[in-house]
Design a protein around this motif. Structure first.
Motif, mmCIF file in Angstrom:
data_model
loop_
_atom_site.group_PDB
_atom_site.id
_atom_site.type_symbol
_atom_site.label_atom_id
_atom_site.label_comp_id
_atom_site.label_asym_id
_atom_site.label_seq_id
_atom_site.Cartn_x
_atom_site.Cartn_y
_atom_site.Cartn_z
ATOM 1 N N PRO A 602 0.788 -1.241 0.000
ATOM 2 C CA PRO A 602 0.000 0.000 0.000
ATOM 3 C C PRO A 602 0.821 1.293 0.000
ATOM 4 O O PRO A 602 0.260 2.363 -0.068
ATOM 5 C CB PRO A 602 -0.780 -0.117 1.312
ATOM 6 C CG PRO A 602 0.129 -0.879 2.211
ATOM 7 C CD PRO A 602 0.865 -1.853 1.341
ATOM 8 N N VAL A 603 2.175 1.196 0.122
ATOM 9 C CA VAL A 603 2.967 2.420 0.203
ATOM 10 C C VAL A 603 3.742 2.639 -1.093
ATOM 11 O O VAL A 603 4.737 3.345 -1.121
ATOM 12 C CB VAL A 603 3.934 2.378 1.427
ATOM 13 C CG1 VAL A 603 4.546 3.729 1.712
ATOM 14 C CG2 VAL A 603 3.191 1.925 2.680
ATOM 15 N N GLY A 604 3.318 2.033 -2.191
ATOM 16 C CA GLY A 604 4.025 2.189 -3.464
ATOM 17 C C GLY A 604 3.785 3.561 -4.064
ATOM 18 O O GLY A 604 2.821 3.769 -4.812
ATOM 19 N N VAL A 605 4.664 4.510 -3.732
ATOM 20 C CA VAL A 605 4.415 5.909 -4.111
ATOM 21 C C VAL A 605 4.369 6.094 -5.625
ATOM 22 O O VAL A 605 3.621 6.940 -6.126
ATOM 23 C CB VAL A 605 5.468 6.849 -3.486
ATOM 24 C CG1 VAL A 605 5.233 7.016 -2.008
ATOM 25 C CG2 VAL A 605 6.888 6.346 -3.741
ATOM 26 N N ASN A 606 5.145 5.310 -6.378
ATOM 27 C CA ASN A 606 5.096 5.430 -7.833
ATOM 28 C C ASN A 606 3.710 5.063 -8.365
ATOM 29 O O ASN A 606 3.224 5.650 -9.334
ATOM 30 C CB ASN A 606 6.141 4.517 -8.480
ATOM 31 C CG ASN A 606 7.547 5.102 -8.397
ATOM 32 O OD1 ASN A 606 7.787 6.039 -7.640
ATOM 33 N ND2 ASN A 606 8.471 4.546 -9.153
ATOM 34 N N LEU A 607 3.079 4.081 -7.729
ATOM 35 C CA LEU A 607 1.733 3.689 -8.145
ATOM 36 C C LEU A 607 0.741 4.821 -7.918
ATOM 37 O O LEU A 607 -0.135 5.073 -8.755
ATOM 38 C CB LEU A 607 1.277 2.439 -7.383
ATOM 39 C CG LEU A 607 2.042 1.137 -7.614
ATOM 40 C CD1 LEU A 607 1.378 -0.003 -6.845
ATOM 41 C CD2 LEU A 607 2.111 0.796 -9.097
ATOM 42 N N PHE A 608 0.881 5.498 -6.787
ATOM 43 C CA PHE A 608 -0.030 6.602 -6.484
ATOM 44 C C PHE A 608 0.117 7.735 -7.505
ATOM 45 O O PHE A 608 -0.874 8.292 -7.983
ATOM 46 C CB PHE A 608 0.221 7.128 -5.066
ATOM 47 C CG PHE A 608 -0.296 6.231 -3.997
ATOM 48 C CD1 PHE A 608 -1.645 6.201 -3.693
ATOM 49 C CD2 PHE A 608 0.558 5.399 -3.291
ATOM 50 C CE1 PHE A 608 -2.138 5.360 -2.691
ATOM 51 C CE2 PHE A 608 0.089 4.556 -2.306
ATOM 52 C CZ PHE A 608 -1.263 4.534 -1.988
ATOM 53 N N VAL A 609 1.371 8.061 -7.840
ATOM 54 C CA VAL A 609 1.607 9.140 -8.796
ATOM 55 C C VAL A 609 1.064 8.760 -10.167
ATOM 56 O O VAL A 609 0.356 9.539 -10.818
ATOM 57 C CB VAL A 609 3.113 9.471 -8.889
ATOM 58 C CG1 VAL A 609 3.366 10.537 -9.959
ATOM 59 C CG2 VAL A 609 3.643 9.954 -7.542
ATOM 60 N N ALA A 610 1.385 7.528 -10.616
ATOM 61 C CA ALA A 610 0.944 7.081 -11.945
ATOM 62 C C ALA A 610 -0.566 6.955 -12.020
ATOM 63 O O ALA A 610 -1.182 7.314 -13.034
ATOM 64 C CB ALA A 610 1.617 5.755 -12.291
ATOM 65 N N SER A 611 -1.206 6.435 -10.960
ATOM 66 C CA SER A 611 -2.665 6.286 -10.986
ATOM 67 C C SER A 611 -3.356 7.643 -11.019
ATOM 68 O O SER A 611 -4.405 7.798 -11.653
ATOM 69 C CB SER A 611 -3.143 5.488 -9.764
ATOM 70 O OG SER A 611 -2.909 6.208 -8.566
ATOM 71 N N GLY A 612 -2.762 8.621 -10.338
ATOM 72 C CA GLY A 612 -3.324 9.969 -10.375
ATOM 73 C C GLY A 612 -3.253 10.580 -11.758
ATOM 74 O O GLY A 612 -4.198 11.242 -12.210
ATOM 75 N N ILE A 613 -2.135 10.353 -12.458
ATOM 76 C CA ILE A 613 -1.978 10.897 -13.809
ATOM 77 C C ILE A 613 -2.946 10.214 -14.778
ATOM 78 O O ILE A 613 -3.582 10.864 -15.612
ATOM 79 C CB ILE A 613 -0.522 10.723 -14.297
ATOM 80 C CG1 ILE A 613 0.430 11.548 -13.423
ATOM 81 C CG2 ILE A 613 -0.382 11.127 -15.765
ATOM 82 C CD1 ILE A 613 1.898 11.251 -13.678
ATOM 83 N N ALA A 614 -3.072 8.869 -14.671
ATOM 84 C CA ALA A 614 -3.919 8.106 -15.593
ATOM 85 C C ALA A 614 -5.389 8.125 -15.194
ATOM 86 O O ALA A 614 -6.248 7.664 -15.964
ATOM 87 C CB ALA A 614 -3.430 6.660 -15.661
ATOM 88 N N ASN A 615 -5.675 8.615 -13.982
ATOM 89 C CA ASN A 615 -7.044 8.659 -13.461
ATOM 90 C C ASN A 615 -7.657 7.264 -13.407
ATOM 91 O O ASN A 615 -8.755 7.015 -13.897
ATOM 92 C CB ASN A 615 -7.913 9.591 -14.311
ATOM 93 C CG ASN A 615 -9.227 9.951 -13.620
ATOM 94 O OD1 ASN A 615 -9.320 9.904 -12.396
ATOM 95 N ND2 ASN A 615 -10.236 10.288 -14.399
ATOM 96 N N ILE A 616 -6.910 6.346 -12.778
ATOM 97 C CA ILE A 616 -7.368 4.960 -12.630
ATOM 98 C C ILE A 616 -7.253 4.556 -11.164
ATOM 99 O O ILE A 616 -6.584 5.230 -10.374
ATOM 100 C CB ILE A 616 -6.540 3.988 -13.507
ATOM 101 C CG1 ILE A 616 -5.046 4.133 -13.195
ATOM 102 C CG2 ILE A 616 -6.811 4.234 -14.983
ATOM 103 C CD1 ILE A 616 -4.165 3.170 -13.955
ATOM 104 N N SER A 617 -7.877 3.448 -10.804
ATOM 105 C CA SER A 617 -7.853 2.995 -9.412
ATOM 106 C C SER A 617 -6.495 2.400 -9.070
ATOM 107 O O SER A 617 -5.857 1.734 -9.900
ATOM 108 C CB SER A 617 -8.945 1.953 -9.174
ATOM 109 O OG SER A 617 -8.637 0.745 -9.843
#
Length: 650
Positions: A602-617
């Motif tokens: 749950p702390v994968g910061v790259n996932l959070f950044v990428a999901s925010g850019i792509a607007n996906i869950s």
């Protein structure tokens, strides 16, 4: 009409008063002036020292004596140059003190914005009511810590005032730089009170009382007795604060404080001195400089030019845009030193472009999130700086050791991307590509491509230290963005300095509090005890490295990389040294492990950044990274068990 009526009846939002704006932005001018001043001062030191060295080398040659010996006394001239070298002595000391001041001033902003590094897995699963109560508990615990540090800092400054000592270079009283302790932690106290007030305004009085009473219960054991076991207190309270969601830096400081109070391991007043002396270090200053360099170059338009160059190289292949994204991340990694920064800079351009060209949106985000992890492996790398300081290992050697593993990781990701893209029919953009178009793209990206040459060439050419190279890179990025590409406006520069100072301050506070934590572990001989325990189970080097890899991969799931490095390096390093592992190789292995943590929830910061850019869950994205994750683990094992890969260039 009804909507319009409701709109007219809404109260107008009050414009913030001048006083409120001043309070809200009090630290920001100091951060701007301080960071720019640091960059200029260290560049002055670097160029001044290099000039002096070059002049001494030149005047020592027979050719110089033949040409000018009849005009001047060569020996007197050389002595004059040597005497002039003292003109730069003040620069390093002044820059260090500015660095400490702006680091602690910036922490107060991270408190009010709640941008500290924390483990929020449990916090996020709670209901809104219990999340609010927990925030009151977190703010209350933080308030206790920062207030005590401010109070102890005031006492230390008072002692320096009564028994004055002067600094070696600037010849000023030590109480002047140490004033940051009462001032900086005092501002943190005010910002924490502000955060606590803002949080409690929307809460029921009963819930506020629960939140305020809980810290008293937590502190009660060490206040009632001072005969507790130090190891139990240190790790017990640290795990408790982590699970509560207290920022990791404050969790370290609070657990250290509890141990000191409950076991008497160190004098309490000594903690404030550690908070200053632990970061009064020239090598640590490389962190804000590398962060600033990446921020300046991202805002200055260098990322788009690197992307165009990557497209020329691999854009025609199946998965061309995805391959270009990975290659651009590799380029940008040699500038930023940060995984999330690489994802943000490159992903904001390439993820929408890939989706527009028909790539699956989860695949697009996955590619950039995984490639962004290379940002902390290829030098310069902030985790390598932190590990080098923690392990007392050459940062320059760590940088060069990360080059080949980073490139191998990049190639592995490109191979998977190529196979998946070809299978799904995602082909590259068809357009004319030739040597002429490649040279044109390379020419446009030349200023970005010069950064690794300046940084690594300066370090390994013996011209600059890693910190000086970082300062030169920051100034270079600033000048290129302002005067060459002209995409870095004053407004962008102001925001960039705030961002760089805030990001680096979180890391610096983490290192300061981890030093307190580490000192207690050293006194209690905890690292040695852990090493002896594992060696009693097995002394097989292969098994020990495998256990460490599994442990670090597990830690990376829950903890941010820099936090894990400062906490675990003192524990694991004695163990790997005991089985004959090179500390440089272990540094690469550790950073690669924790880089994989950037893409593990749950702390994968790259996932959070990428999901925010792509607007996906984030959950959907987490499911799509497994193929890449397995490949990255395979590369990790390759690097772990073939140390010559990391050490080849040393």
């Amino acid at each position: 009409m009804e909507t319009a009526k409701v709109y007219r009846e809404l109260p107008k939002e009050k414009k913030p008063s001048t006083f409120n704006l001043f309070i809200k932005n009090f630290e920001k001018p100091f951060l701007f002036i301080g960071l720019i001043s640091m960059i200029i001062i260290i560049n002055y030191q670097t160029f001044f020292r290099y000039s002096i060295s070059a002049m001494l080398n030149m005047t020592g040659t027979p050719e110089f004596e033949q040409m000018f010996g009849f005009l001047i006394n060569i020996e007197e001239f050389r002595n004059g140059i040597k005497n002039a070298s003292g003109w730069g002595i003040w620069s390093e000391e002044l820059a260090r003190y500015i660095f400490i001041w702006i680091s602690y001033l910036a922490v107060s902003l991270s408190i009010i914005t709640r941008s500290g590094i924390r483990v929020d897995v449990i916090h996020n699963k709670l209901s809104k009511r219990y999340q609010d109560i927990l925030w009151v508990v977190i703010d209350s615990c933080t308030l206790i810590l920062v207030f005590l540090f401010s109070f102890m800092g005031f006492g230390y400054v008072e002692m320096q005032w009564i028994m004055p000592q002067t600094t070696p270079a600037l010849q000023i009283g030590y109480y002047i730089p140490y004033l940051i302790l009462p001032i900086g932690f005092g501002l943190m106290t005010l910002r924490t009170l502000q955060s606590l007030w803002r949080q409690s305004r929307s809460m029921h009085i009963r819930d506020i009382c629960i939140g305020l009473i809980t810290p008293a219960i937590i502190f009660a054991p060490v206040l009632l007795s001072d005969e507790w076991n130090a190891s139990l207190l240190l790790f017990g309270y640290f795990i408790l604060f982590l699970l509560m969601g207290v920022p990791i830096a404050f969790s370290l400081g609070l657990s250290g404080l509890m141990t000191v109070l409950g076991a008497g391991t160190l004098p309490v007043d000594y903690l404030a001195q550690i908070a200053f002396s632990s970061i009064d270090s020239f090598p640590i200053m490389a962190i804000p400089f590398f962060i600033a360099a990446g921020v300046f170059m991202g805002a200055g338009g260098l990322s788009s030019r690197l992307l165009a160059l990557g497209d020329e190289l691999v854009g025609a292949l199946p998965g061309g845009m995805a391959l270009t994204s990975i290659m651009t991340c590799i380029f940008f990694a040699s500038i930023s030193g940060s995984g999330p920064a690489t994802v943000a800079a490159i992903g904001s351009i390439t993820i929408p472009a890939m989706i527009a060209r028909g790539y699956d949106k989860y695949f697009s985000a996955t590619v950039v999130a995984c490639a962004g992890a290379i940002g902390v492996i290829i030098p310069p790398s902030n985790p390598f700086v932190v590990y080098g300081v923690s392990a007392q290992v050459s940062i320059g050697k760590l940088f060069i050791a990360g080059i080949i593993p980073g490139l191998i990781m990049g190639v592995a990701l490109m191979i998977i991307t190529y196979i998946i893209s070809k299978k799904n029919g995602w082909y590259g953009e068809v357009r004319k590509r030739s040597l002429a178009t490649f040279m044109a793209a390379a020419w446009q990206a030349k200023w970005a491509l010069m950064v690794p040459v300046i940084v690594l060439g300066g370090i390994y050419g013996g011209i600059m230290t890693p910190t000086e190279a970082a300062a030169v890179a920051a100034l270079y990025g600033l000048l290129v963005g302002l005067f060459i590409h002209k995409e870095l406006t004053f407004s962008n520069l102001w925001l960039s300095t705030q961002s760089a100072a805030s990001i680096s301050s979180i890391i610096i506070l983490l290192m300061a509090m981890a030093t307190i934590f580490g000192n207690i572990m050293t006194i209690e001989q905890i690292p040695e005890a852990i090493a002896d325990l594992i060696l009693s189970i097995t002394s097989n080097k292969i098994l020990i490295l495998l256990m460490i890899n599994v442990f670090l991969l597990w830690i990376g799931v829950f903890m941010e990389a820099l936090a894990a490095i400062v906490i675990l390096t003192p524990i694991l390093l004695p163990l790997v040294l005991a089985v004959g592992v090179n500390p440089v190789h272990f540094g690469v292995m550790m950073v690669m492990n924790l880089a994989i943590g950037f893409i593990t929830p749950p702390v994968g910061v790259n996932l959070f950044v990428a999901s925010g850019i792509a607007n996906i869950s984030i959950s959907g994205l987490a499911k799509s990274v497994w193929t890449y994750l397995l490949m990255m683990i395979a590369v990790l094992l390759l690097i772990t068990y073939i140390p010559s890969i990391s050490l080849l260039l040393l």
